[in-house]
Scaffold this motif. Structure first.
Motif, PDB file in Angstrom:
ATOM      1  N   VAL A  86     -50.743   8.834 -18.085  1.00 11.65           N
ATOM      2  CA  VAL A  86     -51.333   8.545 -19.389  1.00 11.65           C
ATOM      3  C   VAL A  86     -50.476   7.544 -20.152  1.00 11.65           C
ATOM      4  O   VAL A  86     -50.971   6.529 -20.640  1.00 11.65           O
ATOM      5  N   ALA A  87     -49.186   7.837 -20.261  1.00  6.22           N
ATOM      6  CA  ALA A  87     -48.284   6.966 -21.015  1.00  6.22           C
ATOM      7  C   ALA A  87     -46.861   7.201 -20.537  1.00  6.22           C
ATOM      8  O   ALA A  87     -46.521   8.301 -20.104  1.00  6.22           O
TER       9      ALA A  87
ATOM     10  N   THR B  39     -42.781   0.894 -23.623  1.00  8.23           N
ATOM     11  CA  THR B  39     -43.849   1.838 -23.336  1.00  8.23           C
ATOM     12  C   THR B  39     -44.972   1.154 -22.573  1.00  8.23           C
ATOM     13  O   THR B  39     -45.152  -0.066 -22.670  1.00  8.23           O
ATOM     14  N   ASN B  40     -45.726   1.942 -21.824  1.00  2.00           N
ATOM     15  CA  ASN B  40     -46.988   1.456 -21.288  1.00  2.00           C
ATOM     16  C   ASN B  40     -47.985   2.596 -21.228  1.00  2.00           C
ATOM     17  O   ASN B  40     -47.614   3.779 -21.305  1.00  2.00           O
ATOM     18  N   TYR B  41     -49.262   2.208 -21.164  1.00  5.68           N
ATOM     19  CA  TYR B  41     -50.357   3.170 -21.292  1.00  5.68           C
ATOM     20  C   TYR B  41     -51.437   2.909 -20.258  1.00  5.68           C
ATOM     21  O   TYR B  41     -51.652   1.773 -19.825  1.00  5.68           O
TER      22      TYR B  41
ATOM     23  N   LYS C 259     -55.333   3.234 -24.296  1.00  2.80           N
ATOM     24  CA  LYS C 259     -54.726   2.188 -25.122  1.00  2.80           C
ATOM     25  C   LYS C 259     -55.418   2.086 -26.473  1.00  2.80           C
ATOM     26  O   LYS C 259     -56.642   2.096 -26.558  1.00  2.80           O
TER      27      LYS C 259
ATOM     28  N   LEU D 257     -46.724  12.817 -27.760  1.00  3.53           N
ATOM     29  CA  LEU D 257     -47.917  12.040 -27.464  1.00  3.53           C
ATOM     30  C   LEU D 257     -48.894  12.272 -28.605  1.00  3.53           C
ATOM     31  O   LEU D 257     -49.458  13.362 -28.715  1.00  3.53           O
TER      32      LEU D 257
ATOM     33  N   THR E  75     -50.314   7.283 -28.604  1.00  5.29           N
ATOM     34  CA  THR E  75     -48.998   6.688 -28.809  1.00  5.29           C
ATOM     35  C   THR E  75     -47.918   7.634 -28.301  1.00  5.29           C
ATOM     36  O   THR E  75     -47.880   8.793 -28.714  1.00  5.29           O
ATOM     37  N   ILE E  76     -47.071   7.121 -27.419  1.00  3.86           N
ATOM     38  CA  ILE E  76     -45.927   7.904 -26.940  1.00  3.86           C
ATOM     39  C   ILE E  76     -44.708   7.499 -27.751  1.00  3.86           C
ATOM     40  O   ILE E  76     -44.512   6.314 -28.065  1.00  3.86           O
TER      41      ILE E  76
END
Length: 117
Positions: free
Chosen positions: A48-49, A57-59, A64, A80, A68-69
């Motif tokens: 997920v993230a 960070t990436n999602y 997206k 999260l 938000t992580i």
């Protein structure tokens, strides 16, 4: 032995929000990164993230702009934040911590998120 403890799951209507927490039993700086995965019934576990040690960070494309992580280093906790939830977000969410060398993956016990239409 390192432990990850998730909390914050629950039931919410579509369009609602939830915040998941994952507390580690040791400094999160000891990991190369941490992540949230999810697994829906009958489906494979998916990323997920992810948040890297440097803070990048990436999602997943599916979350997206909605999820938000983040992390609180002092509390050894990652979060999260999930907004604009959809029924297809329903799954068990797992916290993950990983170390590159030696290659190590640590998992939490999971927390259920259910989004009703």
């Amino acid at each position: 032995q390192v432990q990850l403890v998730e909390s914050g799951g629950g039931m919410v209507q579509a369009g609602g929000s939830l915040r998941l927490s994952c507390a580690a039993s040791r400094s999160i700086f000891s990991f190369n990164g941490m992540a949230w995965y999810r697994q829906a019934p009958g489906k494979q576990r998916e990323l997920v993230a992810r948040i890297f040690g440097e803070g990048f960070t990436n999602y997943a494309d599916s979350v997206k702009g909605r999820f938000t992580i983040s992390r609180d280093n002092a509390k050894n906790t990652i979060y999260l934040q999930m907004n604009s939830l959809k029924p297809e977000d329903t799954a068990v969410y797992y916290c993950n911590a990983y170390i590159v060398n030696p290659r190590t993956n640590i998992w939490g016990q999971g927390t259920q998120v259910t989004v009703s239409a």
